[in-house]
Design a protein around this motif. Structure first.
Motif, PDB file in Angstrom:
ATOM      1  N   ARG A  79      18.406   5.469  -7.216  1.00 36.41           N
ATOM      2  CA  ARG A  79      17.663   6.729  -7.155  1.00 36.41           C
ATOM      3  C   ARG A  79      17.292   7.229  -8.544  1.00 36.41           C
ATOM      4  NH1 ARG A  79      20.886   9.425  -2.030  1.00 36.41           N
ATOM      5  NH2 ARG A  79      19.173   9.183  -0.550  1.00 36.41           N
ATOM      6  N   LEU A  80      18.223   7.121  -9.471  1.00 40.11           N
ATOM      7  CA  LEU A  80      17.903   7.505 -10.844  1.00 40.11           C
ATOM      8  C   LEU A  80      16.850   6.558 -11.417  1.00 40.11           C
ATOM      9  CD1 LEU A  80      21.473   8.319 -12.248  1.00 40.11           C
ATOM     10  CD2 LEU A  80      19.758   9.905 -11.351  1.00 40.11           C
ATOM     11  N   PHE A 109      19.913   1.087 -17.973  1.00 36.99           N
ATOM     12  CA  PHE A 109      20.619   1.204 -16.695  1.00 36.99           C
ATOM     13  C   PHE A 109      21.679   0.120 -16.498  1.00 36.99           C
ATOM     14  CE2 PHE A 109      17.079   3.966 -15.895  1.00 36.99           C
ATOM     15  CZ  PHE A 109      17.591   4.928 -15.044  1.00 36.99           C
ATOM     16  N   VAL A 144      14.543   4.650  -9.806  1.00 34.40           N
ATOM     17  CA  VAL A 144      13.193   4.774  -9.250  1.00 34.40           C
ATOM     18  C   VAL A 144      12.488   6.002  -9.822  1.00 34.40           C
ATOM     19  CG1 VAL A 144      13.822   6.083  -7.174  1.00 34.40           C
ATOM     20  CG2 VAL A 144      11.800   4.650  -7.160  1.00 34.40           C
ATOM     21  N   GLY A 145      13.246   7.058 -10.069  1.00 36.34           N
ATOM     22  CA  GLY A 145      12.649   8.238 -10.702  1.00 36.34           C
ATOM     23  C   GLY A 145      12.136   7.919 -12.087  1.00 36.34           C
ATOM     24  N   ALA A 146      12.981   7.269 -12.871  1.00 30.81           N
ATOM     25  CA  ALA A 146      12.597   6.893 -14.235  1.00 30.81           C
ATOM     26  C   ALA A 146      11.364   5.994 -14.210  1.00 30.81           C
ATOM     27  CB  ALA A 146      13.760   6.199 -14.926  1.00 30.81           C
ATOM     28  N   LEU A 200      12.591   8.479 -19.663  1.00 32.20           N
ATOM     29  CA  LEU A 200      13.282   7.882 -18.528  1.00 32.20           C
ATOM     30  C   LEU A 200      14.163   8.926 -17.844  1.00 32.20           C
ATOM     31  CD1 LEU A 200      14.310   4.414 -20.028  1.00 32.20           C
ATOM     32  CD2 LEU A 200      12.325   4.963 -18.605  1.00 32.20           C
ATOM     33  N   GLY A 257      12.279  11.588 -15.735  1.00 31.30           N
ATOM     34  CA  GLY A 257      11.855  10.988 -14.471  1.00 31.30           C
ATOM     35  C   GLY A 257      13.001  10.940 -13.478  1.00 31.30           C
ATOM     36  N   HIS A 271      13.092  13.352 -10.094  1.00 29.14           N
ATOM     37  CA  HIS A 271      13.106  12.676  -8.793  1.00 29.14           C
ATOM     38  C   HIS A 271      14.270  13.116  -7.917  1.00 29.14           C
ATOM     39  CE1 HIS A 271      12.057   9.701  -5.837  1.00 29.14           C
ATOM     40  NE2 HIS A 271      13.226   9.108  -5.928  1.00 29.14           N
ATOM     41  N   LEU A 275      23.026   5.455  -5.929  1.00 33.38           N
ATOM     42  CA  LEU A 275      22.751   6.483  -6.935  1.00 33.38           C
ATOM     43  C   LEU A 275      21.970   5.900  -8.104  1.00 33.38           C
ATOM     44  CD1 LEU A 275      23.085   9.305  -8.085  1.00 33.38           C
ATOM     45  CD2 LEU A 275      25.298   8.616  -9.017  1.00 33.38           C
TER      46      LEU A 275
END
Lengths: 210, 210
Positions: B174-175, B207, B177-179, A175, A178, A182, B171
């Motif tokens: 954004r973290l 999260f 969606v990357g994960a 996680l 990623g 990103h 923020l």
DNA sequence: TTGATAACCAAGCGCTTGCTTGGTAGCGTT
DNA sequence: AACGCTACCAAGCAAGCGCTTGGTTATCAA
């Protein structure tokens, strides 16, 4: 290997590169081959592998496109070597940073900073290629790079496990990587907003709340 | 718009598509154009945009490559339309899911599930293209898609803000969606390991710890 | 019956791509 | 002086690419 890592514990980035060049792990950056690898890494990161032509890479170092194949067997061979050197340099840097941090939580923070610096081209040009261009590599090249990447990931998992006992370190790492990768598409370290250190702190808070 | 969303609150996936087709937002999946969009979405997701040729797409629906340009102006035009339809369908699905969830935390869990299902091709084929192939889009196409993506992200931020007041929702998103996107390269929903629901729960815990 | 329209084929054009070939200039070694 | 080696150039090939063109077939409304 362990000894070499220990000996490098107080080296500057420049000297770390030199040491790894002498060990034969990295190509000297001022050699023709090294210049090509650096140029390719920059371009692959900017435009992507398929959108970068061998003519682009050649032009970047001031030679003709055909001359590239005196140094590399194919375009993919360039990508493979970029990845191999990048992952090894990134790990050396991370081991270095982890060794300097006192507590488990500091070690995790150091890793996050380390990887953020790598992703945003401040320390390991071409690092994001490792993730983004993975599919551009042939199956057997993937296998070769994967061996070194596994070692890199293992280091991460050790650090995570020490900082957050109880949670699944492998899942957390996945996680986390990623989320970090990103940031490449939205975070600008030179901007007037969040600094890289502040971002690292926010990420640490998210994945390892106190 | 609000009314239409409300009316769709109890619709099945199939009927949701039909409703959006009548609204003119989506192309009918059984039309020639719709078949091309679906085939392109699958291929772009599998092999990437540049590695997919118009001949590949044409072959997938059983026509010749030249015939594609009776339906689309260019290859990039296909990608643009895939993205436009994907983002709008994904948002409709998410709004639907959020409306059905009772508490703020349930709404966040629903969003995470929704996006995981989309990423892994269980609900919105081609969703990951939105992130992965962003650079393949021309600047003005990016602008066009971005407008719809901003709406999608805004919905996310509202849900995050309600579930975790105090933290920066943009923020966090954004973290997150990357994960989530990165799970595309390691998580297999049909495997015998973690299920998609279990993964969603783990992500929620990470999260938004209780 | 005629005409308009959508959907597609057959053929190929112009360009870019990764890569090959044969040759050469410069340099250090013997 | 002769050699070998590294690094490169000049030229271009074969394949693949996105896309164009001109024409054909099927459908359906007037």
């Amino acid at each position: 290997m362990r000894v070499a890592e220990g000996q490098r514990a107080d080296l500057s980035p420049r000297k770390l590169v030199d040491a790894m060049v002498s060990e034969g792990v990295l190509t000297a950056p001022d050699s023709p081959r090294g210049r090509l690898l650096n140029a390719a890494a920059r371009l692959f990161e900017q435009k992507g592998f398929t959108r970068t032509t061998v003519r682009d890479i050649a032009a970047e170092v001031g030679i003709l496109s055909g001359s590239i194949f005196h140094h590399f067997a194919s375009k993919e061979d360039i990508l493979r070597n970029v990845m191999l050197e990048v992952v090894q340099y990134a790990q050396a840097r991370m081991i270095h940073a982890v060794a300097r941090a006192p507590t488990p939580r500091d070690k995790l923070r150091a890793c996050i900073r380390c990887e953020l610096e790598a992703i945003h081209g401040l320390a390991v040009p071409g690092f994001s290629i490792l993730v983004i261009e993975w599919r551009s590599l042939s199956a057997q090249s993937q296998k070769q790079v994967l061996k070194l990447r596994d070692a890199y990931e293992a280091t991460w998992c050790e650090v995570i496990d020490a900082a957050r006992p109880g949670v699944d370190p492998a899942l957390t790492r996945r996680l986390l990587v990623g989320a970090l990768i990103h940031t490449h598409s939205w975070f600008k370290p030179r901007g007037k907003g969040l600094s890289l250190e502040e971002l690292a702190e926010q990420v640490l808070q998210t994945f390892a709340p106190e």
